[in-house]
Enzyme design. Structure first.
Site, short mmCIF file in Angstrom:
data_model
loop_
_atom_site.label_atom_id
_atom_site.label_comp_id
_atom_site.label_asym_id
_atom_site.label_seq_id
_atom_site.Cartn_x
_atom_site.Cartn_y
_atom_site.Cartn_z
N LYS A 74 26.35 37.55 40.32
CA LYS A 74 26.82 36.47 39.45
C LYS A 74 28.31 36.24 39.68
O LYS A 74 29.12 37.09 39.33
CB LYS A 74 26.60 36.82 37.97
CG LYS A 74 26.83 35.61 37.08
CD LYS A 74 26.93 35.95 35.61
CE LYS A 74 28.33 36.33 35.20
NZ LYS A 74 29.34 35.28 35.45
N THR A 95 38.50 45.07 30.83
CA THR A 95 38.09 46.39 30.32
C THR A 95 37.10 46.20 29.17
O THR A 95 36.14 46.96 29.03
CB THR A 95 39.34 47.16 29.86
OG1 THR A 95 40.22 47.21 31.00
CG2 THR A 95 39.02 48.58 29.44
N VAL A 140 34.80 43.86 28.76
CA VAL A 140 33.45 43.60 29.27
C VAL A 140 32.93 44.83 30.02
O VAL A 140 31.74 45.15 29.95
CB VAL A 140 33.41 42.32 30.14
CG1 VAL A 140 32.06 42.14 30.79
CG2 VAL A 140 33.73 41.10 29.28
N GLU A 194 35.55 48.06 38.04
CA GLU A 194 36.94 47.90 38.49
C GLU A 194 37.59 47.01 37.44
O GLU A 194 37.25 45.83 37.34
CB GLU A 194 36.95 47.29 39.88
CG GLU A 194 38.23 47.61 40.63
CD GLU A 194 39.19 46.47 40.53
OE1 GLU A 194 40.01 46.49 39.57
OE2 GLU A 194 39.15 45.57 41.38
N CYS A 228 44.64 42.58 39.62
CA CYS A 228 44.38 43.73 38.73
C CYS A 228 45.42 44.84 38.93
O CYS A 228 45.73 45.57 38.01
CB CYS A 228 42.97 44.24 38.92
SG CYS A 228 42.53 44.43 40.64
N GLU A 247 47.72 44.28 29.48
CA GLU A 247 47.62 43.52 30.72
C GLU A 247 47.76 42.03 30.39
O GLU A 247 47.00 41.50 29.58
CB GLU A 247 46.26 43.77 31.38
CG GLU A 247 46.09 42.99 32.66
CD GLU A 247 44.79 43.32 33.39
OE1 GLU A 247 43.71 43.17 32.81
OE2 GLU A 247 44.88 43.75 34.56
O1 TXE Z 1 37.28 38.28 32.07
P1 TXE Z 1 35.78 38.72 31.96
P2 TXE Z 1 38.01 36.98 31.47
C1 TXE Z 1 41.18 40.71 32.78
C2 TXE Z 1 42.52 40.01 32.65
C3 TXE Z 1 42.15 38.73 31.99
C4 TXE Z 1 41.06 39.20 31.05
C5 TXE Z 1 40.13 38.15 30.54
O2 TXE Z 1 43.36 40.75 31.82
O3 TXE Z 1 43.21 38.16 31.29
O4 TXE Z 1 40.35 40.14 31.81
O5 TXE Z 1 39.52 37.42 31.59
C6 TXE Z 1 31.56 38.21 33.26
N1 TXE Z 1 28.33 40.88 30.27
N2 TXE Z 1 40.59 40.54 34.09
O6 TXE Z 1 37.66 36.81 30.03
O7 TXE Z 1 35.15 38.07 30.76
C7 TXE Z 1 32.19 36.85 33.46
O8 TXE Z 1 31.20 35.83 33.44
C8 TXE Z 1 28.38 40.78 31.61
C9 TXE Z 1 40.91 41.54 35.05
O9 TXE Z 1 37.74 35.82 32.34
O10 TXE Z 1 35.75 40.19 32.08
C10 TXE Z 1 32.84 37.04 34.83
O11 TXE Z 1 31.87 36.92 35.86
N3 TXE Z 1 29.30 40.03 32.25
C11 TXE Z 1 40.08 41.45 36.25
C12 TXE Z 1 33.32 38.50 34.77
O12 TXE Z 1 32.55 39.11 33.72
C13 TXE Z 1 30.20 39.36 31.52
C14 TXE Z 1 39.61 40.16 36.70
C15 TXE Z 1 34.80 38.69 34.45
O13 TXE Z 1 35.11 38.03 33.25
C16 TXE Z 1 30.21 39.43 30.11
C17 TXE Z 1 39.31 39.24 35.62
C18 TXE Z 1 29.21 40.23 29.48
N4 TXE Z 1 29.13 40.35 28.15
C19 TXE Z 1 39.84 39.44 34.37
N5 TXE Z 1 31.23 38.67 29.65
C20 TXE Z 1 40.36 42.44 37.33
N6 TXE Z 1 40.09 43.71 37.09
O14 TXE Z 1 40.77 42.08 38.41
C21 TXE Z 1 31.85 38.13 30.72
N7 TXE Z 1 31.23 38.55 31.87
#
Ligand code: TXE
Length: 500
Positions: free
Chosen positions: A192, A247, A249, A268, A302, A399
């Site tokens: 996904k 973190t 999620v 990650e 990240c 973050e």
């Molecule tokens: O991330 P999400 P978001 C961090 C960064 C950012 C914050 C929020 O601090 O500001 O996260 O970003 C999927 N079950 N990072 O809200 O939601 C979602 O569809 C399963 C750090 O956009 O974590 C997407 O494919 N999956 C980071 C993916 O998770 C779920 C990179 C990431 O989105 C879900 C991105 C659920 N319940 C954000 N909810 C890094 N480590 O590099 C969402 N998703």
């Protein structure tokens, strides 16, 4: 399901990109079961690029069934490593032939510059796929000495059906990090992409199809996290889930795995990486790397070096040069050759980052540069540097995931190591010093999965990457990633006549 023809006519890439807009399930692009679509937005303008199919959990069931069937019949233990190697190498070749197109689509959808999309995201994705093609026929177990009455060996077997959930900051690269080792070791995938940046994954599916992977081996299912992502994490017939994202999620995914079939989990997650600049560093180089550490990819990295610790003896000099460096960063159209920084990926991220900037100001930190929106349209934020911060401030602890760095003065080596480690995260850390003993000693004391000496944000497909503490579980890249995608089976052959 439709195709979006995007006509690029700019200095980066001239040509038409034909992007399939359906869900890629069992070797075909199809509409989602409930026919829903979702707009894909260009973050440089805030305007819609196209509409793309959005899956529902029922589509995940279909994709998982296709992946399972492929695993049991044409992939998994049924296809020798050299065939998997050949397909992966072919895929890398096709991606290379379309590198400019893929970079253009990534720049359009994510907002990163065409230059970096091409020279980092796309090129590193291709190298990653090619690297894992090299591993596909080198998956080996061991023979293990026990007694003369026994012959024991291990097999590293593919796990089965792997769910892979991708973020939006490096859409194709994070996909490649997960797809490469999964396919090399014989797994089937249900992937996904982030609903915010799905387009490069659609092109990936198109080119994987062209490379000739059997139907069902690769499924790319765009959709939202709360339903489709959750359906992957909860699915009883998915054997492993790999996730990159927040973190928050990450915790939900682990919880879902624990409550269902205890699928294997690799995560990650976020970071608040320290960057320690000692007084005996090469100051010009340290300033350059510090800027690269926090401003590259608009801070949406990240492992971004977001806490910059500078020795008191060079603090003023550093700040002056660091601000001058930030001033030089040209914001604007990601396709313009002089642009160094594009927009943040979405309105939600823009608002979130601006919220952090406001909290820093309200808490009394000094803004040395930026701290505001850039331009009138799109989601641009000026590179922002805070000084005079306190360890309790949100901008120091959390973050931000934007072009916002905090600079902290220190005097003592041991104390700066303590401060650097004073975080729930442990993804990366950097040290700047010309004294190699001091640098290595510090690097070894930092609690992080990656430690850079005299650089920042440097990754390589052969070198493992992942987090200590709340930054994650497991390692991606390199030989280490193979372990995430194989089950070890121990086979005991009894050679003696009795049970003794
Ligand atoms: O991330 P999400 P978001 C961090 C960064 C950012 C914050 C929020 O601090 O500001 O996260 O970003 C999927 N079950 N990072 O809200 O939601 C979602 O569809 C399963 C750090 O956009 O974590 C997407 O494919 N999956 C980071 C993916 O998770 C779920 C990179 C990431 O989105 C879900 C991105 C659920 N319940 C954000 N909810 C890094 N480590 O590099 C969402 N998703």
């Amino acid at each position: 399901p439709a195709v979006h023809s995007h006509n690029f006519d700019n200095p980066g890439f001239k040509g038409v990109s034909e992007i399939p807009l359906g869900l890629y399930i069992n070797g075909q692009f199809v509409d989602g079961k409930d026919g829903r679509t979702h707009p894909v937005v260009n973050p440089s303008t805030g305007k819609e690029i196209t509409k793309i199919s959005v899956a529902s959990p029922a589509d995940i069931d279909v994709a998982v069934a296709a992946a399972r069937k492929a695993f049991d019949t044409v992939w998994g233990l049924n296809t020798p490593g050299h065939i998997r190697a050949k397909l992966l190498a072919k895929l890398a070749g096709i991606m290379e032939d379309h590198a400019d197109e893929m970079a253009a689509v990534e720049a359009l959808d994510n907002g990163k510059t065409f230059f970096w999309a091409k020279n980092a995201d796309i090129s590193a994705s291709i190298e990653c796929i090619r690297y894992y093609s090299g591993w596909a026929d080198k998956i080996q177990g061991k023979t293990i000495e026990t007694t003369n009455a026994k012959f024991c060996y291990t097999r590293h077997e593919p796990i089965g059906v792997c769910g892979q959930i991708i973020p939006w900051n490096f859409p194709l690269l994070m996909l490649a990090w997960k797809v490469g080792p999964a396919l090399a070791t014989g797994n089937c995938i249900v992937l996904k992409p982030s609903e915010i940046t799905p387009l490069s994954a659609q092109l990936f599916a198109k080119y994987a199809h062209e490379a000739g992977f059997p139907p069902g081996v690769i499924n790319v299912v765009n959709g939202f996290g709360h339903d489709v992502g959750a359906a992957i994490a909860e699915h009883m017939d998915i054997d492993k889930v790999a996730f990159t994202g927040s973190t928050l999620v990450g915790r939900k995914i682990m919880e879902a795995a624990a409550k269902t079939n205890l699928k294997k989990v690799t995560l990650e997650l976020g970071g608040k990486s320290p960057n320690i600049i000692f007084d005996d560093c090469d100051l010009e180089a340290a300033v350059d790397w510090a800027a690269f550490g926090i401003f590259w990819n608009h801070g949406q990295t990240c492992c971004a070096g977001s806490r910059i610790f500078v020795h008191a003896k060079i603090y003023d000099q550093f700040m002056e040069k660091f601000v001058a460096k930030a001033k030089q960063i040209k914001l604007g159209d990601p396709f313009h050759p002089e642009t160094k920084q594009g927009p943040q990926v979405s309105e939600a991220q823009f608002d979130r980052i601006m919220g952090y900037i406001e909290s820093g100001k309200a808490d009394g930190a000094t803004v040395h540069h930026g701290g505001e929106r850039f331009g009138e349209e799109g989601y641009f934020i000026s590179p922002t540097i805070f000084g005079d911060v306190h360890p309790d401030m949100k901008i120091v602890k959390e973050e931000i995931f934007g072009p916002v760095g905090v600079v902290i003065k220190f005097e003592d080596d041991e104390d700066v190591i303590r401060q650097a480690n004073d975080t729930v995260y442990g993804l990366a850390a950097a040290v700047f010093s010309k004294n190699i003993n001091r640098a290595i000693e510090t690097a070894h004391k930092l609690k992080a999965g990656t430690a850079w000496i005299n650089s920042t944000n440097m990754l390589h497909h052969a070198v493992p990457f992942g987090g200590f503490k709340s930054s994650g579980i497991g390692r991606e890249l390199g030989e280490y990633a193979l372990a995430n995608y194989t089950e070890v089976k121990a086979v005991h052959i009894h050679l003696g006549p009795t049970t003794s």
